[in-house]
Write an enzyme that holds these catalytic residues in place. Structure first.
Site, PDB file in Angstrom:
ATOM      1  N   GLN A  61      18.068  33.156  37.007  1.00  0.00           N
ATOM      2  CA  GLN A  61      16.675  33.563  36.926  1.00  0.00           C
ATOM      3  C   GLN A  61      16.530  35.077  37.059  1.00  0.00           C
ATOM      4  OE1 GLN A  61      18.062  31.488  39.073  1.00  0.00           O
ATOM      5  NE2 GLN A  61      17.230  31.667  41.154  1.00  0.00           N
ATOM      6  N   ASN A  84      28.566  33.942  39.499  1.00  0.00           N
ATOM      7  CA  ASN A  84      29.306  32.722  39.193  1.00  0.00           C
ATOM      8  C   ASN A  84      29.281  32.430  37.694  1.00  0.00           C
ATOM      9  OD1 ASN A  84      26.744  31.663  38.651  1.00  0.00           O
ATOM     10  ND2 ASN A  84      26.572  30.675  40.650  1.00  0.00           N
ATOM     11  N   SER A 107      37.608  34.790  40.347  1.00  0.00           N
ATOM     12  CA  SER A 107      38.461  35.826  40.920  1.00  0.00           C
ATOM     13  C   SER A 107      39.942  35.492  40.741  1.00  0.00           C
ATOM     14  CB  SER A 107      38.134  35.982  42.404  1.00  0.00           C
ATOM     15  OG  SER A 107      38.815  37.087  42.950  1.00  0.00           O
ATOM     16  N   GLN A 129      41.566  35.327  48.188  1.00  0.00           N
ATOM     17  CA  GLN A 129      40.945  35.124  46.879  1.00  0.00           C
ATOM     18  C   GLN A 129      40.689  33.652  46.606  1.00  0.00           C
ATOM     19  OE1 GLN A 129      39.817  37.788  44.806  1.00  0.00           O
ATOM     20  NE2 GLN A 129      40.197  38.549  46.874  1.00  0.00           N
ATOM     21  N   HIS A 132      37.313  32.261  47.561  1.00  0.00           N
ATOM     22  CA  HIS A 132      36.125  32.684  46.823  1.00  0.00           C
ATOM     23  C   HIS A 132      35.504  31.541  46.033  1.00  0.00           C
ATOM     24  CE1 HIS A 132      36.430  37.354  46.599  1.00  0.00           C
ATOM     25  NE2 HIS A 132      36.793  36.895  47.781  1.00  0.00           N
ATOM     26  N   GLU A 197      43.083  40.343  37.429  1.00  0.00           N
ATOM     27  CA  GLU A 197      41.985  41.146  37.973  1.00  0.00           C
ATOM     28  C   GLU A 197      42.493  42.014  39.128  1.00  0.00           C
ATOM     29  OE1 GLU A 197      37.570  40.390  39.972  1.00  0.00           O
ATOM     30  OE2 GLU A 197      39.110  38.829  40.052  1.00  0.00           O
ATOM     31  N   HIS A 198      43.190  41.397  40.077  1.00  0.00           N
ATOM     32  CA  HIS A 198      43.757  42.111  41.220  1.00  0.00           C
ATOM     33  C   HIS A 198      45.271  41.939  41.222  1.00  0.00           C
ATOM     34  CE1 HIS A 198      39.743  40.544  42.706  1.00  0.00           C
ATOM     35  NE2 HIS A 198      39.575  41.847  42.771  1.00  0.00           N
ATOM     36  N   ASP A 231      37.174  44.314  48.217  1.00  0.00           N
ATOM     37  CA  ASP A 231      35.942  43.537  48.237  1.00  0.00           C
ATOM     38  C   ASP A 231      34.893  44.144  49.159  1.00  0.00           C
ATOM     39  OD1 ASP A 231      36.868  41.610  46.486  1.00  0.00           O
ATOM     40  OD2 ASP A 231      37.618  40.297  48.060  1.00  0.00           O
TER      41      ASP A 231
END
Length: 262
Positions: A61, A84, A107, A129, A132, A197-198, A231
């Site tokens: 939204q 998400n 993640s 991670q 998450h 990503e990491h 993070d």
């Protein structure tokens, strides 16, 4: 967008607005999920970064409100920040009406480790991670089978006392792995194929290994540089490419807030 539906990640509250302020004009609006929007830590960091407005609305939204505007929320030109799978899909749908940073997935962390790093450190970073999201990716690569087994036992031990044990366990079961490689060179070849990503280089000489890394979002060097600091405090930002897109894209940076003319 400030993340926080399942976990409040503070770093975007500070650095996303700062990046925009540094190289761009215009207003900066913050949209944390409703249940997180009034937390002092989120408000304090937003104030530090000179956010103009904070709306207590998150999720799809908020994406719609930002893209098209409402009576109380101004239409914007660019939407950045993690979320998400529903937020990611909404951002994809409104792209063209507004600009976006990227469509990010769950993640990811890949840890390349020799036996110089305590197994408890490596296990904690994998879990950091995995907790998450149930679809998070957590992989350890090591050339020592004994060390891999030690990390596995440590993961199980730490999970037993974790508040988010259910989420982390589901993630590790679905998308967790301990890969035994021939050597660290083979590990880096796999890293470049995954383009995580990491990436943690938890080895005794991380700088020499870093020279071979071609594809990764953010790289953390050495045994005492856990991904979790990215993070919560390390900058310049923590909006990173996922799902292999680090092969052709970069983390969010000041250049994403610059529009040129030709």
């Amino acid at each position: 967008m400030f993340p926080g539906g399942k976990l409040l990640i503070l770093q975007p509250c500070s650095w996303l607005p700062f990046l925009q302020r540094w190289r761009a004009s215009g207003n900066s609006h913050g949209h944390p999920p409703t249940e997180r929007g009034d937390q002092p830590c989120c408000l304090g960091r937003s104030g530090f970064s000179r956010v103009d407005r904070i709306y207590r609305v998150g999720g799809v939204q908020a994406i719609a409100a930002l893209a098209y505007g409402t009576e109380s929320i101004l239409k914007v030109d660019k939407i950045v920040g993690p979320g998400n799978q529903y937020v990611a899909t909404a951002k994809r749908l409104v792209y063209g009406e507004v600009d976006i940073d990227m469509v990010a997935g769950p993640s990811e962390i890949v840890i390349v480790s020799d036996e110089s790093t305590p197994s408890s450190f490596v296990a904690a970073d994998l879990i950091s991670q995995a907790e998450h999201d149930e679809m998070a990716l957590a992989i350890l690569m090591t050339s020592s089978e004994a060390f891999g087994r030690e990390v596995k036992k440590e993961v199980e031990r730490q999970l037993s006392s974790l508040k988010r044990r259910k989420v982390a366990s589901a993630s590790l079961h679905r998308r967790g792995a301990i890969l035994i490689v021939k050597n660290l060179e083979q590990a880096i070849r796999l890293v470049n194929r995954i383009a995580p990503e990491h990436l943690e280089l938890a080895v005794s000489k991380p700088l020499s290994l870093m020279k071979r890394v071609k594809h990764a979002g953010a790289v953390f060097l050495g045994s005492h540089t856990p991904e979790a600091i990215g993070d919560y405090m390390a900058g310049p930002n923590h909006i990173l490419p996922t799902a292999g897109t680090a092969r052709f894209s970069s983390p969010l940076g000041v250049e994403d807030f610059i529009k040129g003319l030709t």
